[in-house]
Each structure stands twice: as C-alpha cells, then as structure tokens.
Design an enzyme around this catalytic site. Structure first.
Site, PDB file in Angstrom:
ATOM      1  CE  LYS A  50      40.282  51.965  45.261  1.00  0.00           C
ATOM      2  NZ  LYS A  50      40.586  49.684  45.284  1.00  0.00           N
ATOM      3  CE  LYS A  75      44.320  53.796  39.528  1.00  0.00           C
ATOM      4  NZ  LYS A  75      43.153  53.991  38.448  1.00  0.00           N
ATOM      5  CG  ASP A  76      41.504  45.767  40.363  1.00  0.00           C
ATOM      6  OD1 ASP A  76      40.180  46.388  38.851  1.00  0.00           O
ATOM      7  OD2 ASP A  76      41.501  44.970  39.400  1.00  0.00           O
ATOM      8  NE  ARG A  77      34.616  45.560  46.626  1.00  0.00           N
ATOM      9  CZ  ARG A  77      33.769  45.232  45.798  1.00  0.00           C
ATOM     10  NH1 ARG A  77      33.747  44.314  44.997  1.00  0.00           N
ATOM     11  NH2 ARG A  77      32.895  45.804  45.742  1.00  0.00           N
TER      12      ARG A  77
END
Length: 339
Positions: free
Chosen positions: A50, A79-81
């Site tokens: 992603k 999880k981070d953007r």
C-alpha cells in the site's frame, strides 16, 4: 501541552541535519510474520502493498471489494500512510473460495501474495518489521557514521514514536479527557487507542528519566529485566557479572511498565527513578488501573538488528535494518539526525 518530541538522546543531540520521507519511496516497511502459514484453513491471509493509505483505510477498501464486513478482516499492526509498506491482512471466509485473490487491488493498494491458514491473524502477531530508508540533504557525515557504529553496538532507547500520540498529540488530549475529565468514548477501538497513548506516554517518561541518568541500557538494583524476543520478565536485587554479559549480548534488557493494575515488580534504585519520572502523573496511573488494564512491560532498549548502510553520495544515505514489532524506525533516526 504534552512534550513528547524533546526526550533526551542516548548519544547526545545529533550534530547532523537531514530530511526523512521526502517521498513515500524513502520510507519502506515490510512486515515479517511470527509464524508459518499452513496453506489451508478458513482464514485467507493477504499480503498487501500500500501507498498513501493507512491500515484502516485499506481494510475498508478490501471489505468493500469483497462485499464483507470490516469485522471479518484482521491485521497484526498499523502502518503509516506516508510510507510504502507491505503488511498482512486476514479475511475470515470459511467454506468460501475467493477467486483470483492475488489480483485484488484498488486505489493505493494491491495484493502481492495470498495463502490460507488455520487461525486468525491477531494484533501483535509479528516477529519484526524490516525497514529501508533514504535520508537526504545530510550534513556532518562523520558524526552520522560514528552514531551508526554506536547504534549497531548498543541500540537506541525504545521510545514510542510521536505518531503513537496522534496529530499534535490529539490522542493524549482525548486520553486525558477520558481518564481525568469524565469524557466518554463509545467506540471501543478509539478508546483503546487513547488508553494505549496514555500508557505509552508514561513509559516514555520513565525511559527519558533513565536516558537522562545514562542507565537506560544498564541494569540497576531492583530492576525488571525482560528476555529478548519474549514477554518474560524477572526482577533482580543487584546486577552481577552474568546480568552484564547477557545485557551486552542483547539477551536481556531492563524494562519499564505499560501502566495498569498489577504487582509492582521494580524496587530500590529502579523504583526510585520510576517514581521520580511519574511524580506528576499519579492521577493518570490510578485512572488506568481503574479501567481494568493489566500492567505489562516493555524493554527500555531497542536492538537495531541487521543494520547496514551505504552512502549514495555525501548527502544521501541508504539505511536498512530490522526492528521487533511494536518499535519505531523514527526512534532510530532521531539518534542520527535532526529532521
């Protein structure tokens, strides 16, 4: 209001400045599961790549694509953007065949691997995360090199990163409202995030006290020690040569509580430092205990495993390393440069 960006440094404030995350490709994270997938069962594990999305946004998109409830999809960690990441999502689909699962994709995400398993993916069921970072516009190359060698040898303080506390500390403000101000949050997931932010903040206060005293990576009298790769802990009265050797080998690390109800395991010097760190936050501790949260422990020291680096030029550094689940790459970077 809450100071969580100026904790003391293990090796002094870095001399170098630099940039992190100038693009999502500069911050890559890959999850490593803590178990082998069996290839059969009622749970379908999907490894998803992603970009520009956080984990919950991908869960919503996947649920819509499959026509399923979001509750049927689980994950091990958030999880981070602002990163290019791969992580595992788990779809509960007993007796159902999801055709061409490897071809599922949407805006900002795609499936790159799929496999069945007998059990659901649970929160925290990771062995580690592998990071590949690019630091740019660096100054003071010699200081960065010295710090890398020190970190490889000793590790870094295991601070929770600022992302744990939300944008501009909003999760902590919500936690304060719920714990001390009578605020109500019906959403169980959000309530858990706020409690977690409060516990993480208190842990960081204890760790900062130990870093300031230059004993975050050493055993003190009355310390709680945690076995590497495990939640197993034990208390000591006085450190000895065997404890020192095991510390040096990263077999053990001193630990501090994630606050909740339960027996106080620290004593003597370790307890004195803990009480000093939390002197202004006793109401927080009492409120967390009243929320029926069980006390847990987290290592004060973070080993940076498989750390390698290469200079692309005098101002650009490629970093690669592996961290146990629940730790933060930003806590490594903050010991290297001012970002």
């Amino acid at each position: 209001m809450f100071d969580f960006n100026s904790y003391p440094f293990a090796y002094g404030k870095p001399k170098a400045s630099g940039l992190l995350k100038t693009s999502v490709e500069d911050f890559k994270v890959d999850e490593v599961l803590g178990f082998e997938l069996t290839g059969e069962g009622e749970h379908l594990f999907l490894r998803i790549e992603k970009e520009g999305l956080n984990t919950e946004e991908v869960v919503k998109a996947l649920a819509t694509t499959l026509g399923k409830s979001e509750k049927s999809i689980s994950y091990a960690g958030l999880k981070d953007r602002q990163a290019l990441t791969t992580q595992w999502l788990c779809v509960h689909c007993p007796g159902e065949e999801i055709e061409e699962a490897n071809l599922l994709q949407g805006q900002g995400w795609r499936v790159i691997e799929s496999r069945r398993h007998l059990k659901k993916l649970k929160t925290g069921a990771l062995a580690a995360n592998e990071f590949r970072l690019i630091l740019r516009e660096l100054s003071e190359k010699f200081d960065v090199e010295e710090r890398l060698e020190q970190i490889k040898l000793t590790g870094v303080p295991n601070y929770f990163g600022p992302q744990r506390f939300g944008y501009e500390g909003q999760n902590l403000l919500k936690a304060q409202s719920v714990l001390l101000g009578g605020g109500k949050v019906k959403n169980r997931f959000l309530r858990g995030i706020y409690y977690s932010a409060a516990r993480s903040f208190l842990f960081n206060k204890i760790l900062a006290e130990r870093v300031e005293a230059k004993n975050w990576d050493k055993a003190l009298s009355g310390d709680v020690m945690q076995l590497a790769g495990s939640n197993s802990i034990f208390s000591i009265e006085l450190p000895d040569e065997m404890i020192a050797t095991r510390l040096q080998n990263f077999d053990l690390s001193p630990a501090a509580p994630l606050w909740g109800k339960g027996q106080e395991r620290a004593s003597l010097e370790a307890l004195n430092l803990q009480e000093l760190a939390l002197a202004d936050y006793k109401p927080w501790c009492e409120a967390l205990e009243h929320k029926d949260l069980e006390r847990a422990y987290r290592s004060l020291r973070l080993q940076v495993e498989e750390l390698t680096w290469a200079w692309k030029d005098d101002k650009t550094l490629n970093l690669k390393f592996r961290l146990v689940a629940g730790s933060y790459a930003t806590t490594v970077v903050r010991e290297l440069i001012n970002t």
